[in-house]
Design a protein around this motif. Structure first.
Motif, PDB file in Angstrom:
ATOM      1  N   LEU A   1       0.833  -1.205   0.000  1.00  0.00           N
ATOM      2  CA  LEU A   1       0.000   0.000   0.000  1.00  0.00           C
ATOM      3  C   LEU A   1       0.866   1.253   0.000  1.00  0.00           C
ATOM      4  CD1 LEU A   1      -2.715   1.503   0.237  1.00  0.00           C
ATOM      5  CD2 LEU A   1      -2.503   1.250   2.717  1.00  0.00           C
ATOM      6  N   LEU A   2       1.905   1.261   0.805  1.00  0.00           N
ATOM      7  CA  LEU A   2       2.787   2.422   0.853  1.00  0.00           C
ATOM      8  C   LEU A   2       3.501   2.642  -0.474  1.00  0.00           C
ATOM      9  CD1 LEU A   2       4.243   2.007   4.450  1.00  0.00           C
ATOM     10  CD2 LEU A   2       2.541   3.669   3.677  1.00  0.00           C
ATOM     11  N   ASP A   3       3.882   1.554  -1.150  1.00  0.00           N
ATOM     12  CA  ASP A   3       4.509   1.675  -2.473  1.00  0.00           C
ATOM     13  C   ASP A   3       3.531   2.284  -3.474  1.00  0.00           C
ATOM     14  OD1 ASP A   3       6.900   0.622  -1.573  1.00  0.00           O
ATOM     15  OD2 ASP A   3       6.513  -1.399  -2.350  1.00  0.00           O
ATOM     16  N   ARG A   4       2.263   1.828  -3.450  1.00  0.00           N
ATOM     17  CA  ARG A   4       1.256   2.375  -4.368  1.00  0.00           C
ATOM     18  C   ARG A   4       1.023   3.859  -4.091  1.00  0.00           C
ATOM     19  NH1 ARG A   4      -1.785  -2.215  -3.143  1.00  0.00           N
ATOM     20  NH2 ARG A   4      -3.258  -0.947  -1.981  1.00  0.00           N
ATOM     21  N   GLU A   5       0.896   4.211  -2.834  1.00  0.00           N
ATOM     22  CA  GLU A   5       0.668   5.611  -2.472  1.00  0.00           C
ATOM     23  C   GLU A   5       1.856   6.475  -2.861  1.00  0.00           C
ATOM     24  OE1 GLU A   5      -2.151   7.213  -1.014  1.00  0.00           O
ATOM     25  OE2 GLU A   5      -2.976   5.343  -1.791  1.00  0.00           O
ATOM     26  N   SER A   6       3.057   5.954  -2.668  1.00  0.00           N
ATOM     27  CA  SER A   6       4.265   6.691  -3.028  1.00  0.00           C
ATOM     28  C   SER A   6       4.295   6.958  -4.532  1.00  0.00           C
ATOM     29  CB  SER A   6       5.492   5.890  -2.595  1.00  0.00           C
ATOM     30  OG  SER A   6       6.664   6.541  -2.972  1.00  0.00           O
ATOM     31  N   ALA A   7       3.953   5.944  -5.348  1.00  0.00           N
ATOM     32  CA  ALA A   7       3.924   6.114  -6.803  1.00  0.00           C
ATOM     33  C   ALA A   7       2.871   7.151  -7.199  1.00  0.00           C
ATOM     34  CB  ALA A   7       3.643   4.779  -7.487  1.00  0.00           C
ATOM     35  N   LEU A   8       1.740   7.123  -6.529  1.00  0.00           N
ATOM     36  CA  LEU A   8       0.679   8.086  -6.812  1.00  0.00           C
ATOM     37  C   LEU A   8       1.152   9.508  -6.522  1.00  0.00           C
ATOM     38  CD1 LEU A   8      -2.293   8.734  -7.504  1.00  0.00           C
ATOM     39  CD2 LEU A   8      -2.794   8.374  -5.097  1.00  0.00           C
ATOM     40  N   TYR A   9       1.764   9.714  -5.382  1.00  0.00           N
ATOM     41  CA  TYR A   9       2.235  11.058  -5.041  1.00  0.00           C
ATOM     42  C   TYR A   9       3.373  11.521  -5.947  1.00  0.00           C
ATOM     43  CZ  TYR A   9      -0.880  11.418  -1.112  1.00  0.00           C
ATOM     44  OH  TYR A   9      -2.008  11.512  -0.338  1.00  0.00           O
ATOM     45  N   ARG A  10       4.219  10.594  -6.380  1.00  0.00           N
ATOM     46  CA  ARG A  10       5.261  10.975  -7.343  1.00  0.00           C
ATOM     47  C   ARG A  10       4.621  11.414  -8.658  1.00  0.00           C
ATOM     48  NH1 ARG A  10       7.992   6.525  -5.275  1.00  0.00           N
ATOM     49  NH2 ARG A  10       7.403   5.242  -7.056  1.00  0.00           N
ATOM     50  N   ALA A  11       3.571  10.707  -9.069  1.00  0.00           N
ATOM     51  CA  ALA A  11       2.878  11.072 -10.316  1.00  0.00           C
ATOM     52  C   ALA A  11       2.249  12.457 -10.200  1.00  0.00           C
ATOM     53  CB  ALA A  11       1.805  10.033 -10.650  1.00  0.00           C
ATOM     54  N   LEU A  12       1.787  12.800  -9.016  1.00  0.00           N
ATOM     55  CA  LEU A  12       1.126  14.084  -8.807  1.00  0.00           C
ATOM     56  C   LEU A  12       2.106  15.217  -8.502  1.00  0.00           C
ATOM     57  CD1 LEU A  12      -1.800  12.761  -6.621  1.00  0.00           C
ATOM     58  CD2 LEU A  12      -1.993  13.669  -8.947  1.00  0.00           C
ATOM     59  N   ALA A  13       3.388  14.897  -8.424  1.00  0.00           N
ATOM     60  CA  ALA A  13       4.381  15.884  -7.997  1.00  0.00           C
ATOM     61  C   ALA A  13       4.915  16.748  -9.133  1.00  0.00           C
ATOM     62  CB  ALA A  13       5.551  15.178  -7.299  1.00  0.00           C
ATOM     63  N   ASP A  14       4.424  16.574 -10.336  1.00  0.00           N
ATOM     64  CA  ASP A  14       4.941  17.335 -11.466  1.00  0.00           C
ATOM     65  C   ASP A  14       3.859  18.266 -12.001  1.00  0.00           C
ATOM     66  OD1 ASP A  14       5.338  17.660 -14.551  1.00  0.00           O
ATOM     67  OD2 ASP A  14       7.307  17.106 -13.747  1.00  0.00           O
ATOM     68  N   PRO A  15       4.163  19.551 -12.169  1.00  0.00           N
ATOM     69  CA  PRO A  15       3.162  20.508 -12.657  1.00  0.00           C
ATOM     70  C   PRO A  15       2.579  20.166 -14.032  1.00  0.00           C
ATOM     71  CG  PRO A  15       5.085  21.670 -11.803  1.00  0.00           C
ATOM     72  CD  PRO A  15       5.423  20.209 -11.809  1.00  0.00           C
ATOM     73  N   LEU A  16       3.396  19.597 -14.922  1.00  0.00           N
ATOM     74  CA  LEU A  16       2.873  19.211 -16.241  1.00  0.00           C
ATOM     75  C   LEU A  16       1.822  18.114 -16.110  1.00  0.00           C
ATOM     76  CD1 LEU A  16       5.955  19.241 -18.632  1.00  0.00           C
ATOM     77  CD2 LEU A  16       3.919  20.659 -18.771  1.00  0.00           C
ATOM     78  N   ARG A  17       2.083  17.143 -15.231  1.00  0.00           N
ATOM     79  CA  ARG A  17       1.118  16.063 -15.053  1.00  0.00           C
ATOM     80  C   ARG A  17      -0.153  16.580 -14.402  1.00  0.00           C
ATOM     81  NH1 ARG A  17       6.090  13.037 -14.409  1.00  0.00           N
ATOM     82  NH2 ARG A  17       6.063  13.159 -12.142  1.00  0.00           N
ATOM     83  N   LEU A  18      -0.028  17.527 -13.489  1.00  0.00           N
ATOM     84  CA  LEU A  18      -1.222  18.134 -12.895  1.00  0.00           C
ATOM     85  C   LEU A  18      -2.024  18.892 -13.950  1.00  0.00           C
ATOM     86  CD1 LEU A  18       0.140  19.425  -9.473  1.00  0.00           C
ATOM     87  CD2 LEU A  18      -1.317  17.433  -9.889  1.00  0.00           C
ATOM     88  N   LYS A  19      -1.311  19.516 -14.874  1.00  0.00           N
ATOM     89  CA  LYS A  19      -1.990  20.239 -15.956  1.00  0.00           C
ATOM     90  C   LYS A  19      -2.735  19.257 -16.860  1.00  0.00           C
ATOM     91  CE  LYS A  19      -0.191  24.133 -17.411  1.00  0.00           C
ATOM     92  NZ  LYS A  19       0.632  25.139 -18.102  1.00  0.00           N
ATOM     93  N   VAL A  20      -2.121  18.109 -17.129  1.00  0.00           N
ATOM     94  CA  VAL A  20      -2.787  17.077 -17.927  1.00  0.00           C
ATOM     95  C   VAL A  20      -4.062  16.617 -17.220  1.00  0.00           C
ATOM     96  CG1 VAL A  20      -2.618  14.705 -18.826  1.00  0.00           C
ATOM     97  CG2 VAL A  20      -0.706  16.299 -19.120  1.00  0.00           C
ATOM     98  N   LEU A  21      -3.967  16.369 -15.917  1.00  0.00           N
ATOM     99  CA  LEU A  21      -5.159  15.968 -15.161  1.00  0.00           C
ATOM    100  C   LEU A  21      -6.240  17.047 -15.229  1.00  0.00           C
ATOM    101  CD1 LEU A  21      -3.690  14.324 -11.928  1.00  0.00           C
ATOM    102  CD2 LEU A  21      -4.707  13.185 -13.903  1.00  0.00           C
TER     103      LEU A  21
END
Length: 141
Positions: free
Chosen positions: A40-60
């Motif tokens: 669970l911690l690995d999944r959450e960590s990957a999720l937060y890494r994905a959300l840590a980039d402004p370009l990816r947030l813009k895509v979302l």
């Protein structure tokens, strides 16, 4: 007093209030037992890494308005194909977006988890521009 000795951590010099609260949760073993599992911690960590980039947030944010093909996302972001491909891959691996082939195009849309995160981002951005629609696929809300 006897109970305090049972759960006292002999090897750790602890402040009394920490020792007392640690004892209430079952000592080191009790505290360890309350932690989420590593998967669970690995999944959450990957999720937060994905959300840590402004370009990816813009895509979302864009996909919260409507599903889009790569060419539109690229035109808005103004980045190279390889860079966009990387960012889309990170978002897909995190389970935030999904792509569906439609003829020559791949149409990306938010997953249920992506909608939840986009809602949070839109809520945080909230009042940037008064009267501006936030999108978020009305049919999925």
């Amino acid at each position: 007093m006897e109970k305090k000795r049972e759960c006292r951590e002999e090897t750790l010099p602890l402040p009394p209030e920490v020792e007392e609260s640690l004892c209430r949760c079952g000592g080191i073993a009790g505290l360890t037992g309350r932690l989420p599992d590593d998967e669970l911690l690995d999944r959450e960590s990957a999720l937060y890494r994905a959300l840590a980039d402004p370009l990816r947030l813009k895509v979302l944010a864009m996909l919260a308005v409507q599903p889009l093909c790569v060419c539109v996302i690229k035109a808005v972001l103004g980045i190279a194909d390889s860079k966009l491909s990387y960012h889309l891959s990170v978002l897909k691996k995190a389970g935030l977006i999904a792509g569906e082939a439609q003829g020559n195009w791949i149409i990306y849309r938010l997953t249920a988890e992506g909608v939840a995160w986009a809602r949070q981002v839109a809520g945080d951005a909230g009042n940037r521009k008064k009267g501006e629609s936030r999108g978020l696929y009305p049919e999925t809300l």
